[in-house]
Write a protein that holds these residues in place. Structure first.
Motif, mmCIF file in Angstrom:
data_model
loop_
_atom_site.group_PDB
_atom_site.id
_atom_site.type_symbol
_atom_site.label_atom_id
_atom_site.label_comp_id
_atom_site.label_asym_id
_atom_site.label_seq_id
_atom_site.Cartn_x
_atom_site.Cartn_y
_atom_site.Cartn_z
ATOM 1 N N ASP A 50 79.072 57.350 37.004
ATOM 2 C CA ASP A 50 80.397 56.945 36.552
ATOM 3 C C ASP A 50 81.456 57.198 37.615
ATOM 4 O O ASP A 50 81.221 57.898 38.601
ATOM 5 N N ILE A 51 82.619 56.591 37.399
ATOM 6 C CA ILE A 51 83.737 56.708 38.323
ATOM 7 C C ILE A 51 85.028 56.670 37.520
ATOM 8 O O ILE A 51 85.170 55.855 36.610
ATOM 9 N N ARG A 52 85.922 57.573 37.841
ATOM 10 C CA ARG A 52 87.246 57.537 37.205
ATOM 11 C C ARG A 52 88.060 56.446 37.886
ATOM 12 O O ARG A 52 88.184 56.437 39.120
ATOM 13 N N TRP A 53 88.609 55.559 37.051
ATOM 14 C CA TRP A 53 89.277 54.403 37.609
ATOM 15 C C TRP A 53 90.460 54.814 38.478
ATOM 16 O O TRP A 53 90.680 54.264 39.549
ATOM 17 N N GLY A 56 88.990 57.681 41.455
ATOM 18 C CA GLY A 56 87.796 57.332 42.218
ATOM 19 C C GLY A 56 86.727 58.412 42.224
ATOM 20 O O GLY A 56 85.712 58.276 42.930
ATOM 21 N N THR A 57 86.925 59.478 41.467
ATOM 22 C CA THR A 57 85.931 60.553 41.393
ATOM 23 C C THR A 57 84.642 60.017 40.785
ATOM 24 O O THR A 57 84.683 59.336 39.773
ATOM 25 N N THR A 58 83.519 60.358 41.413
ATOM 26 C CA THR A 58 82.235 59.832 40.972
ATOM 27 C C THR A 58 81.295 60.943 40.512
ATOM 28 O O THR A 58 81.457 62.121 40.878
ATOM 29 N N TYR A 60 76.850 61.288 39.443
ATOM 30 C CA TYR A 60 75.570 60.577 39.398
ATOM 31 C C TYR A 60 74.513 61.384 38.650
ATOM 32 O O TYR A 60 74.484 62.624 38.708
ATOM 33 N N THR A 69 75.233 54.018 44.660
ATOM 34 C CA THR A 69 76.639 54.299 44.908
ATOM 35 C C THR A 69 77.493 53.473 43.970
ATOM 36 O O THR A 69 77.370 52.244 43.935
ATOM 37 N N SER A 71 81.322 52.240 42.805
ATOM 38 C CA SER A 71 82.642 52.062 43.412
ATOM 39 C C SER A 71 83.475 51.163 42.514
ATOM 40 O O SER A 71 82.951 50.515 41.606
ATOM 41 N N ARG A 72 84.788 51.135 42.768
ATOM 42 C CA ARG A 72 85.637 50.216 42.009
ATOM 43 C C ARG A 72 86.606 49.528 42.942
ATOM 44 O O ARG A 72 87.010 50.072 43.972
#
Length: 124
Positions: A50-53, A56-58, A60, A69, A71-72
């Motif tokens: 996941d990624i915080r919109w 950008g924190t990811t 896994y 990987t 990304s947004r």
């Protein structure tokens, strides 16, 4: 209405790569975390990344760390999952999902919005 539309699935040989995309629409997702889940036949749906919109924190799952990987792209309202070094056990339907960032768990029932899924098949 809110829509999450995945694309990019397909058939690939073990060791190959695929890139999944999820285009979102219908609302602003800045207070959401966007995730990828997968579900193999006869198995439960499992968290992948996941990624915080906004930040950008990811995060896994251990099973994909170092190979996938997330990304947004804010301009395109898109979340992507680059999958490298694919293994047959990565075969599944992959889903894009969204949840409010203050929900701390990563169980499927915490996610508010879901896409329809895209099939990824990795041959040995």
């Amino acid at each position: 209405q809110v829509q999450l539309v995945e694309s990019g699935g397909g058939l690939v040989q073990a060791g190959g790569s695929l890139r999944l995309s999820c285009v979102v629409s219908g609302r602003t997702f800045t207070s959401y975390a966007m995730a990828w889940f997968r579900q193999a036949p006869g198995k439960e749906r499992e968290f992948v990344a996941d990624i915080r919109w906004s930040s950008g924190t990811t995060y896994y799952a251990d099973s994909v760390k170092g190979r996938f990987t997330i990304s947004r792209d804010n301009a395109k309202n898109m979340v992507s999952l680059q999958m490298n070094s694919l293994k047959p056990e990565d075969t599944a339907v992959y889903y894009c999902a969204a949840k409010r960032i203050w929900l701390l768990g990563r169980a499927p029932n915490e996610y508010e919005y879901w896409g329809q899924g895209t099939q990824v098949t990795v041959s040995s």
